[in-house]
Design an enzyme around this catalytic site. Structure first.
Site, PDB file in Angstrom:
ATOM      1  N   ASN A 206       0.917  -1.198   0.412  1.00 33.49           N
ATOM      2  CA  ASN A 206      -0.458  -0.212  -0.628  1.00 33.49           C
ATOM      3  C   ASN A 206       1.251   1.565   0.162  1.00 33.49           C
ATOM      4  OD1 ASN A 206      -2.645  -1.106  -0.419  1.00 33.49           O
ATOM      5  ND2 ASN A 206      -3.092  -0.355   1.688  1.00 33.49           N
ATOM      6  N   CYS A 258      -7.893   2.743   3.274  1.00 34.70           N
ATOM      7  CA  CYS A 258      -6.573   2.504   3.464  1.00 34.70           C
ATOM      8  C   CYS A 258      -5.472   3.228   3.333  1.00 34.70           C
ATOM      9  CB  CYS A 258      -6.595   1.153   2.184  1.00 34.70           C
ATOM     10  SG  CYS A 258      -7.937  -0.306   2.685  1.00 34.70           S
TER      11      CYS A 258
HETATM   12  N1  LIG Z   1     -11.927  -1.298   2.900  1.00 29.83           N
HETATM   13  C1  LIG Z   1     -10.968  -1.632   2.225  1.00 29.83           C
HETATM   14  O1  LIG Z   1     -10.904  -1.886   0.922  1.00 29.83           O
HETATM   15  C2  LIG Z   1      -9.791  -2.967   2.848  1.00 29.83           C
HETATM   16  C3  LIG Z   1      -8.450  -3.828   1.727  1.00 29.83           C
HETATM   17  C4  LIG Z   1      -8.196  -4.599   2.052  1.00 29.83           C
HETATM   18  C5  LIG Z   1      -7.986  -4.598   3.569  1.00 29.83           C
HETATM   19  N2  LIG Z   1      -8.640  -3.503   5.104  1.00 29.83           N
HETATM   20  C6  LIG Z   1      -8.928  -4.365   6.027  1.00 29.83           C
HETATM   21  O2  LIG Z   1      -9.374  -4.825   6.366  1.00 29.83           O
HETATM   22  C7  LIG Z   1     -10.249  -4.143   7.948  1.00 29.83           C
HETATM   23  C8  LIG Z   1     -11.283  -4.418   7.931  1.00 29.83           C
HETATM   24  O3  LIG Z   1     -11.561  -3.271   7.105  1.00 29.83           O
HETATM   25  P1  LIG Z   1     -13.304  -2.657   6.164  1.00 29.83           P
HETATM   26  O4  LIG Z   1     -12.755  -1.835   5.369  1.00 29.83           O
HETATM   27  O5  LIG Z   1     -13.465  -4.135   5.694  1.00 29.83           O
HETATM   28  O6  LIG Z   1     -13.737  -2.240   7.623  1.00 29.83           O
HETATM   29  P2  LIG Z   1     -15.387  -2.126   7.954  1.00 29.83           P
HETATM   30  O7  LIG Z   1     -15.671  -1.035   9.006  1.00 29.83           O
HETATM   31  O8  LIG Z   1     -16.436  -1.733   6.905  1.00 29.83           O
HETATM   32  O9  LIG Z   1     -15.654  -3.472   9.047  1.00 29.83           O
HETATM   33  C9  LIG Z   1     -15.057  -3.950  10.466  1.00 29.83           C
HETATM   34  C10 LIG Z   1     -16.993  -4.110  11.047  1.00 29.83           C
HETATM   35  O10 LIG Z   1     -15.710  -5.177  11.968  1.00 29.83           O
HETATM   36  C11 LIG Z   1     -17.332  -4.927  13.173  1.00 29.83           C
HETATM   37  N3  LIG Z   1     -16.284  -5.164  14.573  1.00 29.83           N
HETATM   38  C12 LIG Z   1     -15.885  -4.421  15.227  1.00 29.83           C
HETATM   39  N4  LIG Z   1     -15.217  -5.095  16.086  1.00 29.83           N
HETATM   40  C13 LIG Z   1     -15.399  -5.819  15.767  1.00 29.83           C
HETATM   41  C14 LIG Z   1     -15.858  -7.560  17.301  1.00 29.83           C
HETATM   42  N5  LIG Z   1     -15.189  -7.271  17.970  1.00 29.83           N
HETATM   43  N6  LIG Z   1     -16.227  -8.488  17.074  1.00 29.83           N
HETATM   44  C15 LIG Z   1     -17.066  -8.735  15.600  1.00 29.83           C
HETATM   45  N7  LIG Z   1     -17.212  -7.182  14.329  1.00 29.83           N
HETATM   46  C16 LIG Z   1     -16.251  -6.443  14.920  1.00 29.83           C
HETATM   47  C17 LIG Z   1     -17.913  -3.626  12.704  1.00 29.83           C
HETATM   48  O11 LIG Z   1     -18.601  -3.568  12.844  1.00 29.83           O
HETATM   49  C18 LIG Z   1     -17.899  -3.570  11.444  1.00 29.83           C
HETATM   50  O12 LIG Z   1     -19.010  -3.850  10.568  1.00 29.83           O
HETATM   51  C19 LIG Z   1      -9.031  -3.000   7.994  1.00 29.83           C
HETATM   52  O13 LIG Z   1      -8.208  -3.987   9.260  1.00 29.83           O
HETATM   53  C20 LIG Z   1      -8.430  -2.725   6.709  1.00 29.83           C
HETATM   54  O14 LIG Z   1      -7.578  -1.837   6.865  1.00 29.83           O
HETATM   55  C21 LIG Z   1      -9.498  -3.350   4.223  1.00 29.83           C
END
Ligand SMILES: NC(=O)c1ccc[n+]([C@@H]2O[C@H](COP(=O)([O-])OP(=O)(O)OC[C@H]3O[C@@H](n4cnc5c(N)ncnc54)[C@H](O)[C@@H]3O)[C@@H](O)[C@H]2O)c1
Length: 432
Positions: A206, A258
């Site tokens: 990234n 990200c």
């Molecule tokens: N969005 C992207 O394009 C992308 C791409 C690659 C990696 N990532 C990484 O993946 C991870 C998730 O990103 P995202 O965009 O999907 O986040 P998001 O905020 O869309 O989703 C996170 C989810 O986790 C849930 N959550 C929080 N605490 C929790 C718990 N204790 N138990 C169960 N559920 C819980 C939240 O309610 C939410 O629905 C991050 O670390 C991000 O950096 C994201």
């Protein structure tokens, strides 16, 4: 583990829901857990809480293999591999906030049967410190795998089904083998490595992409000073295979959930370990300045912005998503307000999210609606429908003539032919 043994996905956001739907499509039963009860209720009713092309259909097609719950217990009962896809947003210090990850780890029982498979992006060293913490609590049997995610919002399902590579970082135990077996049907190149290296691959990838964007943005800014056209320059550079064409598109800076946070997390991680990552400091600064450059372009043509109406076309951080996290539109709208301008806006899918974040912006339900009596138009997000605009109609609607194309997305010739003034990014020389 056979490839159809059930798995669990903890966190059903952009990454978790796509991962769950993707594995379900491959024939795996998936137990999805989220602490957000409203989200789980909606998912149970078949509603998809986010905008991601193809996701609704994929979830509907695989309904019988997808289970949604707010409790961990059913997931622990049915699955051995527990994919963790909770958010890791930035803290005020720029480090990653790992509280959601720690909440998941803290809720794990003592078990020799289960493994955490970390999809969330975490600082290097997190996996090893989680393993240490589990073992200090007497949960030595818990296995751990780092399996970073590389999907792009807007094409997330396609990216899941055809990844450039799958990275599995583990201790060489059953859990790593199981993760590899699960991904095997995708036939993607596999990088199997240790946990810390897997974590670093994600952050470094990234950071490199963000560096490419800031680099071409700086080239664009120099093009504006020297009379070159950055699109010609990027084309000429990108045809060199050592450089490549991807991520050489100048614009109004990178945003999203990200790049900004991962670049900052890597910079802080280096700093916390005693190393000053100078290059990333510049990448971040260039990006912040780039988001503000549009204001300078508006002032160049309009003078003071006090009392002027500026229409923003698109608000999401990029096209094909409703994600507003770190979107350039947030900085731009705030700067315009601070300079006394009135701001109108239209986004085909992100309006609901944007309304919570953009105070004082007047929302329209079409591009032409936002452009009504506007002194200037700024294209912020490259939604395909903006490529179809009838610029003569736009000219008739607007009070002024200025069109700033923050993504170099529309045809300068079409805009100019309608009697409007075109300003792109790094394109003072453009005639096309
Ligand atoms: N969005 C992207 O394009 C992308 C791409 C690659 C990696 N990532 C990484 O993946 C991870 C998730 O990103 P995202 O965009 O999907 O986040 P998001 O905020 O869309 O989703 C996170 C989810 O986790 C849930 N959550 C929080 N605490 C929790 C718990 N204790 N138990 C169960 N559920 C819980 C939240 O309610 C939410 O629905 C991050 O670390 C991000 O950096 C994201």
């Amino acid at each position: 583990m056979d490839e159809h043994e059930p798995i669990a996905v903890i966190g059903t956001g952009y990454v978790g829901l796509v991962t769950a739907a993707g594995f379900a499509q491959l024939g795996t039963e998936v137990w999805c857990v989220d602490v957000d009860t409203d989200k789980i209720e909606r998912l149970r009713r078949g509603e998809i809480p986010i905008y991601e092309p193809g996701l609704e259909e994929c979830v509907a097609r695989n309904r019988e293999r997808l289970h949604f719950c707010t409790e961990l217990a059913p997931a622990l009962e049915h699955a051995r591999l527990l994919f963790v896809a909770v958010g890791t947003p930035p803290t005020y210090s720029g480090d990653a906030d790992l509280s959601a990850v720690h909440a998941v780890v803290g809720a794990m029982p003592s078990s020799e049967r289960h493994a955490l498979v970390m999809k969330s992006t975490v600082p290097v060293g997190t996996g090893n410190s989680i393993k240490r913490a589990l073992s200090e609590r007497g949960k030595n049997g818990f296995a751990y795998v780092s399996c970073p995610e590389f999907l792009k919002e807007g094409s997330a399902l396609e990216d899941f089904m055809a990844p450039d590579r799958v990275v599995v970082g583990d201790d060489g135990d059953w859990a790593g083998d199981a993760a590899v077996a699960l991904y095997a049907p995708l036939k993607a190149p596999l990088v199997r490595t240790d946990i810390a290296s897997a974590e670093m691959i994600k952050l470094a990838a990234n950071a490199f992409l963000a560096t490419k964007i800031s680099f071409i943005n700086e080239i664009a800014n120099v093009c504006e000073e020297t009379g070159a056209d950055v699109l010609e320059v990027a084309r000429g550079m990108g045809l060199d295979h050592r450089i490549g064409t991807h991520f050489l598109r100048p614009g109004i800076g990178f945003g999203g959930s990200c790049f900004p946070k991962d670049v900052s997390a890597l910079k802080q991680l280096a700093g916390n370990s005693g190393y000053h990552f100078q290059l990333l400091t510049a990448v971040i600064e260039v990006n912040e300045l780039q988001k503000r450059r549009v204001v300078g372009k508006l002032q160049k043509h309009l003078g003071s912005l006090v009392g002027r109406k500026v229409a923003l076309l698109g608000l999401a951080f990029k096209a094909n998503t409703d994600d507003m996290r770190e979107a350039s539109s947030l900085v731009l709208a705030a700067r315009l307000h601070a300079d006394g301008a009135a701001v109108s806006a239209y986004d085909p899918v992100a309006e609901e999210q944007a309304r919570e974040l953009l105070v004082g912006v007047q929302f329209a339900d079409s591009a032409l609606g936002a452009l009504d009596r506007a002194d200037a138009c700024v294209l912020v997000t490259e939604w395909p429908e903006f490529g179809q605009l009838d610029w003569r109609e736009v000219r008739a609607r607007m009070a002024g003539r200025l069109v700033v194309d923050g993504r170099n997305f529309i045809s300068p010739r079409d805009v100019q032919a309608a009697g409007l003034t075109y300003e792109g990014i790094g394109r003072v020389a453009c005639k096309r």
